[in-house]
Structures are given as structure tokens and as C-alpha cells.
Write a protein that holds these residues in place. Structure first.
Motif, PDB file in Angstrom:
ATOM      1  N   LEU A  82       1.393   7.322  -5.032  1.00  0.00           N
ATOM      2  CA  LEU A  82       1.563   6.816  -3.674  1.00  0.00           C
ATOM      3  C   LEU A  82       2.648   7.604  -2.956  1.00  0.00           C
ATOM      4  N   ASP A  83       2.366   7.932  -1.706  1.00  0.00           N
ATOM      5  CA  ASP A  83       3.274   8.731  -0.886  1.00  0.00           C
ATOM      6  C   ASP A  83       4.061   7.801   0.035  1.00  0.00           C
ATOM      7  N   PRO A  84       5.381   7.780  -0.055  1.00  0.00           N
ATOM      8  CA  PRO A  84       6.174   6.901   0.809  1.00  0.00           C
ATOM      9  C   PRO A  84       5.992   7.184   2.292  1.00  0.00           C
ATOM     10  N   ASP A  85       5.545   8.394   2.629  1.00  0.00           N
ATOM     11  CA  ASP A  85       5.385   8.791   4.026  1.00  0.00           C
ATOM     12  C   ASP A  85       4.028   8.408   4.595  1.00  0.00           C
ATOM     13  N   ARG A  86       3.186   7.737   3.788  1.00  0.00           N
ATOM     14  CA  ARG A  86       1.868   7.314   4.259  1.00  0.00           C
ATOM     15  C   ARG A  86       1.787   5.795   4.201  1.00  0.00           C
ATOM     16  N   SER A  87       1.183   5.207   5.210  1.00  0.00           N
ATOM     17  CA  SER A  87       1.121   3.751   5.280  1.00  0.00           C
ATOM     18  C   SER A  87       0.017   3.220   4.367  1.00  0.00           C
ATOM     19  N   ILE A  88       0.298   2.074   3.758  1.00  0.00           N
ATOM     20  CA  ILE A  88      -0.674   1.397   2.906  1.00  0.00           C
ATOM     21  C   ILE A  88      -0.496  -0.102   3.105  1.00  0.00           C
ATOM     22  N   ASP A  89      -1.598  -0.800   3.382  1.00  0.00           N
ATOM     23  CA  ASP A  89      -1.479  -2.229   3.669  1.00  0.00           C
ATOM     24  C   ASP A  89      -1.335  -3.011   2.369  1.00  0.00           C
ATOM     25  N   ASP A  90      -0.941  -4.269   2.498  1.00  0.00           N
ATOM     26  CA  ASP A  90      -0.648  -5.097   1.322  1.00  0.00           C
ATOM     27  C   ASP A  90      -1.873  -5.307   0.440  1.00  0.00           C
ATOM     28  N   THR A 109      10.032  -1.653  -3.330  1.00  0.00           N
ATOM     29  CA  THR A 109      10.190  -3.106  -3.217  1.00  0.00           C
ATOM     30  C   THR A 109       8.833  -3.804  -3.228  1.00  0.00           C
ATOM     31  N   ARG A 110       7.870  -3.213  -2.569  1.00  0.00           N
ATOM     32  CA  ARG A 110       6.533  -3.807  -2.524  1.00  0.00           C
ATOM     33  C   ARG A 110       5.809  -3.667  -3.863  1.00  0.00           C
ATOM     34  N   ILE A 111       5.974  -2.530  -4.528  1.00  0.00           N
ATOM     35  CA  ILE A 111       5.317  -2.311  -5.821  1.00  0.00           C
ATOM     36  C   ILE A 111       5.890  -3.245  -6.885  1.00  0.00           C
ATOM     37  N   ARG A 112       7.190  -3.527  -6.802  1.00  0.00           N
ATOM     38  CA  ARG A 112       7.864  -4.335  -7.822  1.00  0.00           C
ATOM     39  C   ARG A 112       7.380  -5.786  -7.854  1.00  0.00           C
ATOM     40  N   LYS A 113       6.521  -6.168  -6.937  1.00  0.00           N
ATOM     41  CA  LYS A 113       5.917  -7.495  -6.999  1.00  0.00           C
ATOM     42  C   LYS A 113       4.863  -7.575  -8.108  1.00  0.00           C
ATOM     43  N   PHE A 114       4.516  -6.425  -8.656  1.00  0.00           N
ATOM     44  CA  PHE A 114       3.457  -6.352  -9.660  1.00  0.00           C
ATOM     45  C   PHE A 114       4.024  -5.833 -10.984  1.00  0.00           C
TER      46      PHE A 114
END
Length: 229
Positions: free
Chosen positions: A14-22, A54-59
Motif C-alpha cells: 500500500l502506498d501512503p500517497d494513494r487514497s484507499i477507502d475503509d 493507524t488504519r491498518i493496525r485495526k486488523f
């Protein structure tokens, strides 16, 4: 941590510079992939890297940061991949940037959390090839020689053949694999569905899937199913 890497067959990048929805992120992290790699060739900052982590750490999934810029090193990853571009014509990308980091932060670097990886960059039209001034027109034997040096002299745990956006020459990838004794062979580039995932996996140890995540989630998930079968 090297033991963890040795078990990976499929990795989503995953690229931090590209948007990805939840919803897409949840599907990727819950897909059965072995790990999430975070990194990119441009536009990577501390802020967007921290936000994605932070978003990935939910998994419950291993998550590693591939460091491309010192300004975007974020704590909290399971470990950190340190790329060395073996076929760069600029030594800055082989050891210069790493030496600069050691000079600036040597006493603070968690050395036991670092995993070096030797890149062989082969798509001349890619951002990473242009940025690193990579010598991309390598023959099978030349690429295999770079890999053997990485394996037998540098003792790198990972050799990464990167075609970045296009599907590569699997005869070259196979030639590289045959010369490796200890390093794990990662392959990335042009994996867009289950068929290309199976083909790439037949020539390497670990496939890395990235771009297709952002254009066709179903096709991205196919790549996991193909490897798990």
C-alpha cells in the motif's frame, strides 16, 4: 522477524500517497495475505504514513514499512525494510542514504528491527528506475550475478526483482532464483489477477501486489486466492 519473512508467499503493498477507502482497506487486510507492506517511490510523508498505519493496525496482520525517505519513518511497524538498489548507477541508492541515516540517527536506530533487501529494478519507465538511475537492460546472467552477490557476500535476507507496473521476464526471474542459496526472492510488477499471480509465484518465493488494489479490488483479491490454492 526474518523467520516471519521466510514464510510469506503473498504480500499486498500500500502506498501512503494513494487514497484507499475503509471498505477496500478492510478487504485487503482481511484477505488472507501474509503481510502488508507500506511504501512508495514518491509523495511519502510522515503524516500520510502514520495515517495509513493507524488504519491498518485495526486488523491483525503483520505490517512493515519500506523506508524510502528518512522524513517518513514512523514507529509502530513490526519491522522496517531497508532497500538497497543493487543495479543503481548512483552509489547513494546502494549505501549512501543508509550511511547518512546511520550518521544522523545511529544511536537511536532499532537495528534488530531492520531487514535489508536488495532491489534489482528492471522497468526503465518506472519512477523508481528513473529516481535511482537503475541500469535496467540486464541480461538474465547479469541480473543473476547481482542477486548472487546480494546472497553470498552481502547476506541479504531478501532479493527483490522489481518490474514496477509491468509484468516481467519470468525467465530472468527464474535465473535469479536459481542462483540464490539463502536470500528469499520477492517479485513485484504487473500482477493483476489470479493467473498472473500464479505465473509470478512459480518463479519466485514471494509475490508483492500493489497497483491493482487501487483499480480493481476483486482482481486484487483473486491474487490471494490463487496463492492460497
Amino acid at each position: 522477524m526474518n523467520q516471519m519473512v521466510q514464510s510469506w508467499r503473498h504480500v499486498f503493498k500500500l502506498d501512503p500517497d494513494r487514497s484507499i477507502d475503509d471498505e477496500t482497506l478492510e478487504a485487503i487486510c482481511s484477505s488472507g495475505t501474509d503481510a502488508i507492506m507500506v511504501g512508495g517511490s514518491s509523495g511519502v510523508t510522515y503524516k500520510n504514513t502514520e495515517s495509513l498505519l493507524t488504519r491498518i493496525r485495526k486488523f491483525q496482520i503483520p505490517c512493515v514499512l519500506e523506508i524510502s525517505t528518512l522524513e517518513a519513518i514512523v514507529p509502530g511497524f513490526d519491522f522496517f525494510l531497508i532497500p538497497m538498489v543493487l543495479n543503481s548507477s548512483d552509489p547513494q541508492w546502494l549505501i549512501g542514504n543508509q550511511a547518512q541515516a546511520a550518521e544522523m540517527y545511529g544511536d537511536m536506530i532499532p537495528w534488530d528491527m531492520l531487514v535489508p533487501e536488495g532491489y534489482i529494478v528492471l522497468n526503465p519507465d518506472s519512477t523508481v528506475a528513473r529516481r535511482t538511475e537503475a541500469k535496467t537492460s540486464l541480461s538474465d546472467s547479469e541480473a543473476a550475478a547481482y542477486a548472487q552477490i546480494a546472497d553470498r557476500i552481502f547476506h541479504l535476507p531478501i532479493v527483490y526483482v522489481e518490474y514496477s507496473g509491468t509484468f516481467g521476464d519470468l525467465e530472468l526471474v527464474t535465473a535469479v532464483r536459481h542462483r540464490l542459496e539463502h536470500s528469499r526472492l520477492f517479485y513485484g510488477g504487473g500482477i493483476v489477477d489470479g493467473d498472473t499471480a500464479r505465473l509470478a509465484a512459480s518463479a519466485c518465493d514471494t509475490i508483492v501486489v500493489g497497483n491493482i488494489i487501487y483499480s480493481d479490488l476483486d482482481k486484487a483479491l483473486e491474487t490471494v486466492a490463487a496463492i492460497n490454492k
